[in-house]
Each structure stands twice: as structure tokens, then as C-alpha cells.
Design a protein around this motif. Sequence first.
Motif, short mmCIF file in Angstrom:
data_model
loop_
_atom_site.label_atom_id
_atom_site.label_comp_id
_atom_site.label_asym_id
_atom_site.label_seq_id
_atom_site.Cartn_x
_atom_site.Cartn_y
_atom_site.Cartn_z
N TYR A 60 7.02 -25.90 -5.15
CA TYR A 60 5.62 -25.50 -5.26
C TYR A 60 5.29 -24.23 -4.48
O TYR A 60 4.29 -24.16 -3.76
CB TYR A 60 4.70 -26.66 -4.83
N ARG A 61 6.16 -23.22 -4.62
CA ARG A 61 5.98 -21.95 -3.91
C ARG A 61 5.87 -20.80 -4.92
O ARG A 61 6.23 -20.92 -6.08
CB ARG A 61 7.15 -21.67 -2.96
N GLY A 62 5.39 -19.66 -4.43
CA GLY A 62 5.31 -18.46 -5.26
C GLY A 62 4.08 -18.44 -6.15
O GLY A 62 3.14 -19.21 -5.95
N TYR A 63 4.10 -17.55 -7.12
CA TYR A 63 2.95 -17.44 -8.03
C TYR A 63 2.61 -18.79 -8.66
O TYR A 63 3.49 -19.57 -9.01
CB TYR A 63 3.26 -16.45 -9.16
N GLN A 64 1.32 -19.02 -8.82
CA GLN A 64 0.81 -20.25 -9.43
C GLN A 64 0.20 -19.92 -10.80
O GLN A 64 -0.43 -18.88 -10.96
CB GLN A 64 -0.28 -20.86 -8.56
N TYR A 65 0.38 -20.85 -11.73
CA TYR A 65 -0.23 -20.73 -13.05
C TYR A 65 -0.92 -22.05 -13.38
O TYR A 65 -0.26 -23.09 -13.42
CB TYR A 65 0.82 -20.41 -14.11
N ILE A 66 -2.23 -22.01 -13.59
CA ILE A 66 -2.98 -23.22 -13.91
C ILE A 66 -3.01 -23.37 -15.43
O ILE A 66 -3.39 -22.44 -16.14
CB ILE A 66 -4.43 -23.13 -13.38
N MET A 67 -2.57 -24.54 -15.91
CA MET A 67 -2.50 -24.80 -17.36
C MET A 67 -3.39 -26.00 -17.67
O MET A 67 -3.23 -27.06 -17.05
CB MET A 67 -1.06 -25.16 -17.75
N GLU A 68 -4.29 -25.88 -18.65
CA GLU A 68 -5.28 -26.92 -18.90
C GLU A 68 -5.32 -27.29 -20.37
O GLU A 68 -5.22 -26.40 -21.24
CB GLU A 68 -6.66 -26.42 -18.45
N CYS A 69 -5.54 -28.57 -20.64
CA CYS A 69 -5.57 -29.02 -22.05
C CYS A 69 -6.78 -28.46 -22.79
O CYS A 69 -6.76 -28.35 -24.02
CB CYS A 69 -5.54 -30.54 -22.12
N ASP A 70 -7.85 -28.10 -22.05
CA ASP A 70 -9.07 -27.65 -22.71
C ASP A 70 -9.26 -26.12 -22.66
O ASP A 70 -10.36 -25.62 -22.84
CB ASP A 70 -10.29 -28.36 -22.10
N ARG A 71 -8.19 -25.40 -22.42
CA ARG A 71 -8.20 -23.93 -22.48
C ARG A 71 -7.09 -23.50 -23.43
O ARG A 71 -6.02 -24.14 -23.45
CB ARG A 71 -7.91 -23.32 -21.10
N HIS A 72 -7.27 -22.46 -24.17
CA HIS A 72 -6.26 -21.98 -25.13
C HIS A 72 -5.83 -23.10 -26.08
O HIS A 72 -4.69 -23.10 -26.56
CB HIS A 72 -4.96 -21.52 -24.44
N GLY A 73 -6.65 -24.10 -26.28
CA GLY A 73 -6.21 -25.27 -27.03
C GLY A 73 -5.00 -25.95 -26.40
O GLY A 73 -4.23 -26.63 -27.07
N GLY A 74 -4.83 -25.76 -25.09
CA GLY A 74 -3.68 -26.33 -24.38
C GLY A 74 -2.36 -25.63 -24.68
O GLY A 74 -1.32 -26.06 -24.22
N GLU A 75 -2.39 -24.52 -25.42
CA GLU A 75 -1.15 -23.86 -25.86
C GLU A 75 -0.90 -22.57 -25.09
O GLU A 75 -1.76 -21.68 -25.05
CB GLU A 75 -1.22 -23.58 -27.36
N TYR A 76 0.26 -22.47 -24.52
CA TYR A 76 0.67 -21.30 -23.75
C TYR A 76 2.03 -20.86 -24.30
O TYR A 76 3.06 -21.28 -23.82
CB TYR A 76 0.75 -21.65 -22.27
N LYS A 77 2.00 -20.02 -25.32
CA LYS A 77 3.24 -19.78 -26.07
C LYS A 77 4.08 -18.62 -25.54
O LYS A 77 5.20 -18.41 -26.00
CB LYS A 77 2.94 -19.59 -27.56
N HIS A 78 3.57 -17.90 -24.54
CA HIS A 78 4.32 -16.78 -23.95
C HIS A 78 3.77 -16.57 -22.54
O HIS A 78 2.60 -16.86 -22.29
CB HIS A 78 4.11 -15.51 -24.80
N TYR A 79 4.60 -16.04 -21.64
CA TYR A 79 4.10 -15.88 -20.26
C TYR A 79 2.87 -15.00 -20.19
O TYR A 79 2.08 -15.11 -19.24
CB TYR A 79 5.21 -15.40 -19.30
N ARG A 80 2.65 -14.14 -21.19
CA ARG A 80 1.45 -13.30 -21.17
C ARG A 80 0.17 -14.13 -21.25
O ARG A 80 -0.90 -13.65 -20.91
CB ARG A 80 1.50 -12.29 -22.32
N GLU A 81 0.30 -15.39 -21.70
CA GLU A 81 -0.87 -16.26 -21.78
C GLU A 81 -1.06 -17.13 -20.53
O GLU A 81 -2.01 -17.89 -20.45
CB GLU A 81 -0.77 -17.15 -23.03
N TRP A 82 -0.12 -17.03 -19.58
CA TRP A 82 -0.23 -17.86 -18.38
C TRP A 82 -1.27 -17.33 -17.40
O TRP A 82 -1.76 -18.05 -16.55
CB TRP A 82 1.11 -17.95 -17.65
N GLY A 83 -1.53 -16.01 -17.48
CA GLY A 83 -2.46 -15.38 -16.55
C GLY A 83 -2.13 -13.91 -16.46
O GLY A 83 -1.00 -13.51 -16.78
N SER A 84 -3.09 -13.12 -16.00
CA SER A 84 -2.89 -11.68 -16.01
C SER A 84 -1.84 -11.23 -14.99
O SER A 84 -1.37 -10.10 -15.03
CB SER A 84 -4.22 -10.96 -15.74
N HIS A 85 -1.48 -12.12 -14.05
CA HIS A 85 -0.50 -11.74 -13.03
C HIS A 85 0.93 -12.14 -13.42
O HIS A 85 1.88 -11.85 -12.69
CB HIS A 85 -0.86 -12.35 -11.69
#
Lengths: 200, 200
Positions: A161-186
Amino acid sequence: MALTNPNPMGPWKITVYDQEHFQGKRMEFTASCQNAMECGFDNIRSLKVECGAWVGYEHSSFNGQQFVLERGEYPRWESWSGSNAYHIERMMSFRPICSAVSIGSHKESKMVVFEKENFIGKQWEMNDDYPSLQAMGWANNEIGSMQVQSGAWVCYQFPGYRGYQYIMECDRHGGEYKHYREWGSHAQTFQLQSLRRIQQ
Amino acid sequence: MALTNPNPMGPWKITVYDQEHFQGKRMEFTASCQNAMECGFDNIRSLKVECGAWVGYEHSSFNGQQFVLERGEYPRWESWSGSNAYHIERMMSFRPICSAVSIGSHKESKMVVFEKENFIGKQWEMNDDYPSLQAMGWANNEIGSMQVQSGAWVCYQFPGYRGYQYIMECDRHGGEYKHYREWGSHAQTFQLQSLRRIQQ
């Protein structure tokens, strides 16, 4: 002693301060803040989460590095930041994580991770916390894409649980994160080595 | 895909490098290293844990800040450090965590935490991971003392597994940590806000 979550479904409450160690200007929030500056804060340097789970962002309008904020005390930037790759030391916006399941509700958090982007390759259904994906048999240090089916998750660049964090939620993006570009701007790579459920 | 821990009971293996990003001088270890200098390393700047769970220390002879190291890749100091309160950026000794339970063994990790030092006050038996003790109903941001009955645990100063780390093991100190002075040479307060099992 039997311990139970005193406020299983919120309401959300966070208190922020413009100085470290809970000093200086102080403000309570029970809903999201898109721009701390507009509330008179040049910067947020300490905070207390009193109810619910929140996500903080480096920039206004929920952009930049993400930080999961769970109930407790955060006296300075390093107590919530996951990465000191560069020293911005700021938090300019924050919001509640509404899809985080409440502790003790027995409502499951569920996510499927895929070896490759666009939901292809090997897949693995997750419903627990994983401090090291490689210790569990995942072949490398990357995840290609993710589908969050329920709850909210925080994924980390490094094990433990170290380094950059990415919050993933079922009610955002329809719960779909198909490429790292959708994980967050960082996000700059597919590198992910640990992940866990967010409970509140 | 069904994933299982490929090496449930070790052996332990860690590879360390004297430059960041797995560059420079390289050495493999399958047992503890009390002084990296004596192995020709001025400093360790990146590492890969290939088997088992390890603990790294800021100073030689297992002293100073502690860092749990689980299977995966750690390309630079900030990927394993829990705190950048001061910028030492070094790891000078490390050892396997022998009492960490193996993933999927169904062997439980168990610990009792106490409100006050010397095992008095309110108590709470733990056998799971707790990213926020306060979210679970613990009244404040401190724990007075701990008894580890089985397995190994890592406790953190801040919620969400951030800040100073303290490794607690059933086979050290007889599993008894009756005052923060016994948590490690870097412990200065009773402040603890998250903790979790170490599995390997």
C-alpha cells in the motif's frame, strides 16, 4: 470489548486546517469541496476525518494525485500522501467516497482485474485486501484494466500500500477502467502491486 | 483464473541493488543481513522481494525505522519508506519475518490491543486488517500495549497504513509489547491508527 462502527452510513464529516497539527484556520465539511481556495484556504496542511471515507486531490476540481482519507487524524502532508516523488505537499479538493461499503454491513466489494488493457488477458476476481499481488501469484507488477462491480477500491503502485494511489469506484466511469489513462490524471504506467477495499 | 501462493513456506529471497531502479551492484540474500556495509553496500537504493516477507531497517543491527517488505518490486526509497519526516533514505539491515503466516494456509494471525500500557484498560482482539481503528470504534488515536498471540503484524502511525511502521511478531519479546519503547528504537509516542497482518 465489542467494537462496532458508530455511524455505519455516514453522514460524512471532515475538518481541515491551513496549518500542520490542526492549527490555524479551520473549516468543517460534510460534502465535497471542489476548490479549497474558494473557501479561503491557500493550502490544507492537516485534517481530521470524523465520518466516512474521503478522497483528497492534489489539484482543484478533483485532479492530480489522489489520497484515500479514512477516519482518523492526519497532522501533516506526509500522513496522507502516498508518494513523495515530487514535493507538491498540497491538497486542493476532496469529496466523499459514496460507494465505499460500510464496515460490518457484510456487503461485498468486488472487482475484476485483467492482465491487459480493454478487459482482455488473464483475469482475477478480487473481494479482499491484497498487500502484494505477486505474493498471491499474479505474474508481474502491472494490471492492464479493471472492472469494479461493487464498492470502492484503492490501488497502489508498490507492494504494502505504498506509492501512487488510484481510487476506483463502482459508481464512476460505470466502474470500468480500461486503460491507465482512466485511473487518474497522475497515472503514467500500468504498474500496480497492491490493492484493498475502502470501507467506512 | 485461480491464483495460489507459489511458495507457501519460503524459502526467503531478496535481491538488493546499490542504485535506484535495480541498477548497479546487485546481491541476493536468503537470510538476514545485519550490516549492508559489510557486504560492500554503502546504501541500498532499490530491491526486489522474490520470496517471503521481510523487514528492513534504517540502521545496521536491525535498528531505526522499520519497513515491511512484501513480494514485489521497490525501485527507490520512497516505495518502501513509511515516513519522510526526515530524509535518511537508507536501509542498512534486513531480515525475514519468520512468524508471518503463509497466504492461504488458514492459519490465523491474532493480536490483542490494550488501551493503556502494561496490558490494562479496554482491550480488543484483532484477527483481520484494520485501515482505520477509529472507523471500527476505537476511541482515540493511540494504543497502549499489545500482545501478539500468533503471526506477525505491522502497525502504522496514521490511518490507511501510512507513517511510521512497527513490526510486531509472536516470536519476538514473547509477543509482548507493553510500552511504545518496545515497539522499536524510532517509536516516540503511543500513536497508532491502522494495523494489518503480514502474510507471505
